[in-house]
Design an enzyme around this catalytic site. Sequence first.
Site, PDB file in Angstrom:
ATOM      1  N   TYR A 155      19.619   3.878  -9.412  1.00 62.42           N
ATOM      2  CA  TYR A 155      20.486   4.991  -9.029  1.00 62.42           C
ATOM      3  C   TYR A 155      19.697   6.059  -8.279  1.00 62.42           C
ATOM      4  O   TYR A 155      20.120   6.534  -7.212  1.00 62.42           O
ATOM      5  CB  TYR A 155      21.138   5.591 -10.272  1.00 62.42           C
ATOM      6  CG  TYR A 155      22.029   6.772  -9.969  1.00 62.42           C
ATOM      7  CD1 TYR A 155      23.327   6.585  -9.519  1.00 62.42           C
ATOM      8  CD2 TYR A 155      21.557   8.083 -10.118  1.00 62.42           C
ATOM      9  CE1 TYR A 155      24.142   7.670  -9.224  1.00 62.42           C
ATOM     10  CE2 TYR A 155      22.370   9.171  -9.822  1.00 62.42           C
ATOM     11  CZ  TYR A 155      23.667   8.956  -9.382  1.00 62.42           C
ATOM     12  OH  TYR A 155      24.458  10.034  -9.077  1.00 62.42           O
ATOM     13  N   LYS A 159      20.174   7.512  -4.311  1.00 62.48           N
ATOM     14  CA  LYS A 159      20.405   8.915  -3.968  1.00 62.48           C
ATOM     15  C   LYS A 159      19.360   9.415  -2.962  1.00 62.48           C
ATOM     16  O   LYS A 159      19.675  10.259  -2.107  1.00 62.48           O
ATOM     17  CB  LYS A 159      20.413   9.768  -5.234  1.00 62.48           C
ATOM     18  CG  LYS A 159      21.564   9.451  -6.186  1.00 62.48           C
ATOM     19  CD  LYS A 159      22.927   9.801  -5.607  1.00 62.48           C
ATOM     20  CE  LYS A 159      23.706   8.670  -5.017  1.00 62.48           C
ATOM     21  NZ  LYS A 159      25.029   9.086  -4.509  1.00 62.48           N
TER      22      LYS A 159
END
Length: 259
Positions: A155, A159
């Site tokens: 994750y 980002k």
Amino acid sequence: MARILVTGSADGLGKLAAQSLVKQGHQVVVHARNEQRAKEAMEAVPEAETCLVADLSSVAEVKKMAAEANKLGRFDSVIHNAGMGYSSSAPTWTPEGYAATFAVNSLAPYILTCLMEKPDRLIYISSGLHRSGKDNMALDKLTWKNQRWNGFQAYNDTKLQNVILANAVARRWARPYSNSVDPLWQPTKMGGSGAPGDLREGIETQVWLATSDENAVKVSGRHFRLKKETRPNSAALSEKTQDAYLKACEELSGVKFPE
């Protein structure tokens, strides 16, 4: 008034941003991953022009969504909000064999950016966690093939990739304005009920970037938090990293970045 596409707008920050935009009088197109979610999106934002339906984990569906978006006509702004949170157990694999976290959070915005008619403004929703992202551009590292799964790291990496993409677009294209946003940790379904954020602040910056006539938003390659510029992870500022990322996305999607 502006015409704006908000991806991932069936719930969370995407839904709230779409609601705020239509309340301000803007023309909004929402997006959801399937027909049931599309129904929910239109119920949440009944003033929306329409809802585009596409599972962003599928390269084929993302390409189809770009074509359908172009049929609707040019947008003034696109908010790339759709995203998957992190799974600590095991990745969900896409039809192409990529970890869905990467496909939805990173590859889909790349494909839409390349294939949709250029808007005036592009806004990519990142996270403060991008500062812990790794900038290894090897294809197996991006897709999580042949390596031990770490959902939290996956994750964070995506980002960071959102910021890399925003900066790459800003450097390669004179227009549109292309920027990234840290919406802070918000109590959405993804963020969890224990998140300390204020949902109003969670959407304020992207709505502002998408619609404002202030000179402060007429910039490109910047990272924003609470409507103020902030310096991102230095990896996102590297031209070498940006170019390597665009090349990797081209190879994984079959879509070349338009010069």
